[in-house]
Design a protein around this motif. Sequence first.
Motif, mmCIF file in Angstrom:
data_model
loop_
_atom_site.group_PDB
_atom_site.id
_atom_site.type_symbol
_atom_site.label_atom_id
_atom_site.label_comp_id
_atom_site.label_asym_id
_atom_site.label_seq_id
_atom_site.Cartn_x
_atom_site.Cartn_y
_atom_site.Cartn_z
ATOM 1 N N GLU A 1 -13.399 7.214 -5.201
ATOM 2 C CA GLU A 1 -14.028 5.920 -4.906
ATOM 3 C C GLU A 1 -13.124 4.740 -5.240
ATOM 4 O OE1 GLU A 1 -16.735 5.122 -8.854
ATOM 5 O OE2 GLU A 1 -17.238 6.880 -7.638
ATOM 6 N N LYS A 2 -12.058 4.980 -6.005
ATOM 7 C CA LYS A 2 -11.138 3.903 -6.388
ATOM 8 C C LYS A 2 -9.907 3.817 -5.476
ATOM 9 C CE LYS A 2 -13.476 2.516 -9.988
ATOM 10 N NZ LYS A 2 -12.943 2.439 -11.336
ATOM 11 N N ILE A 3 -9.806 4.731 -4.520
ATOM 12 C CA ILE A 3 -8.639 4.753 -3.638
ATOM 13 C C ILE A 3 -8.763 3.674 -2.558
ATOM 14 C CG2 ILE A 3 -7.361 6.129 -1.926
ATOM 15 C CD1 ILE A 3 -8.132 8.610 -3.559
ATOM 16 N N THR A 4 -7.683 2.899 -2.379
ATOM 17 C CA THR A 4 -7.616 1.882 -1.320
ATOM 18 C C THR A 4 -6.334 2.105 -0.516
ATOM 19 O OG1 THR A 4 -6.312 0.219 -2.513
ATOM 20 C CG2 THR A 4 -8.692 0.269 -2.954
ATOM 21 N N HIS A 5 -6.102 1.234 0.452
ATOM 22 C CA HIS A 5 -4.883 1.342 1.243
ATOM 23 C C HIS A 5 -3.639 1.026 0.413
ATOM 24 C CE1 HIS A 5 -5.692 -2.992 1.452
ATOM 25 N NE2 HIS A 5 -4.409 -3.164 1.752
ATOM 26 N N LYS A 6 -3.842 0.426 -0.767
ATOM 27 C CA LYS A 6 -2.713 0.107 -1.643
ATOM 28 C C LYS A 6 -2.386 1.225 -2.647
ATOM 29 C CE LYS A 6 -3.265 -4.948 -1.615
ATOM 30 N NZ LYS A 6 -3.424 -6.141 -2.490
ATOM 31 N N THR A 7 -3.267 2.209 -2.745
ATOM 32 C CA THR A 7 -3.062 3.275 -3.731
ATOM 33 C C THR A 7 -1.870 4.137 -3.342
ATOM 34 O OG1 THR A 7 -5.462 3.340 -4.073
ATOM 35 C CG2 THR A 7 -4.168 5.137 -5.003
ATOM 36 N N LYS A 8 -0.973 4.352 -4.296
ATOM 37 C CA LYS A 8 0.224 5.150 -4.022
ATOM 38 C C LYS A 8 0.302 6.426 -4.869
ATOM 39 C CE LYS A 8 2.183 2.469 -0.935
ATOM 40 N NZ LYS A 8 1.110 1.490 -0.786
ATOM 41 N N ALA A 9 -0.367 6.429 -6.019
ATOM 42 C CA ALA A 9 -0.221 7.580 -6.908
ATOM 43 C C ALA A 9 -1.397 7.687 -7.867
ATOM 44 C CB ALA A 9 1.089 7.479 -7.702
#
Length: 361
Positions: free
Chosen positions: A119-127
Amino acid sequence: MNIDFAKLQYQYQLYKTEIDEAIQSVLDKSNYIMGEEITQLETSLQEFTGAKHAITCSSGTDALLLAMMALDIQPEDEIITTPFTFIATSETIAFLKAKPVFVDIDERTYNIDPSKIEEKITHKTKAIIPVSLYGQPADMDVIQAIAGKHGLKVIIDGAQSFGSTYKGKTDSNLGDISTTSFFPAKPLGCFGDGGAVFTNDDTLAEKMKSLRVHGQSKRYHHQYIGMGGRMDTIQAAVLNVKIKYYEKDLALRQEVAKRYAKALEGKNMILPFVEKDVTSAWAQYSVRVQNRDEVQIKLKEHGIPTAVHYPMPVHLQECFEYLGYKKGDFPISEQVSNEIMSLPMNPYLTDEEIVYTVNSI
């Protein structure tokens, strides 16, 4: 009785002759930076962990930096991690101008709760950076599945867990890159700062080797913006001795943890929980008590040192106010931070010391 929390001097005396000879050998050669002892240690670390590449570095903190730099983490990138750990995990993310995004912990293991990651993943999440807190790896099958689904990298913060296992593999052989610390009080510690990164990826390994020497591809030719992240040869020499006995020390830590668990069973506290198919390196033996401050004072009066790992979650630290988190955002982390207390833990605790500690509690 006065109990030594980590018994570092005791361990030194056990291996004193070998350690002194190893240090003297470095002094005699005066090859203080990247001496042959570095290569010897990296070979031993590869053999111990099963990882294809083990690359020593200057600290566990710098190991995290090397990992993120190798994965080309950029300003404004987001990295998901836990707020219940030492600050270095999030500090290094922020140091690279990326954004730590926190997920609360599992109440039994105190590791990041995988069910709350997606639920915390966005398009900016990398790792994702799970921390093997107190020596126990997180639920890596679930975390790897989430990372694979979303195209994310996984960096293991194994600063406390060198030698632990997850389903038969050491946690230095999990994720895209795994890191560890050889800080003196860690399960395998040197006589100053030291760390290592591990990977099975040849390209990442070569990049991290370059990054730790200022991004050099060859002397005075710099392919990357890097750092001065080498391990001192003297620290490698110390670890070359201690790693020979590390399997034995790990087994002794397991025995100490078992004796604590048996003696403390049924007492008014929450004991450590280790998942099945997982082994802990037992960097700490941490229990939860309601009246921690009072208990710590009483134990100190009895000559028993304790520690709190950690008294304030990272999301409530002053340096991270800019992230906008507030009290109540991660209730399990906050509750545990108010109750957690680490008892003396090292391979050399005697039955008498354990009984005395338990009786005092």
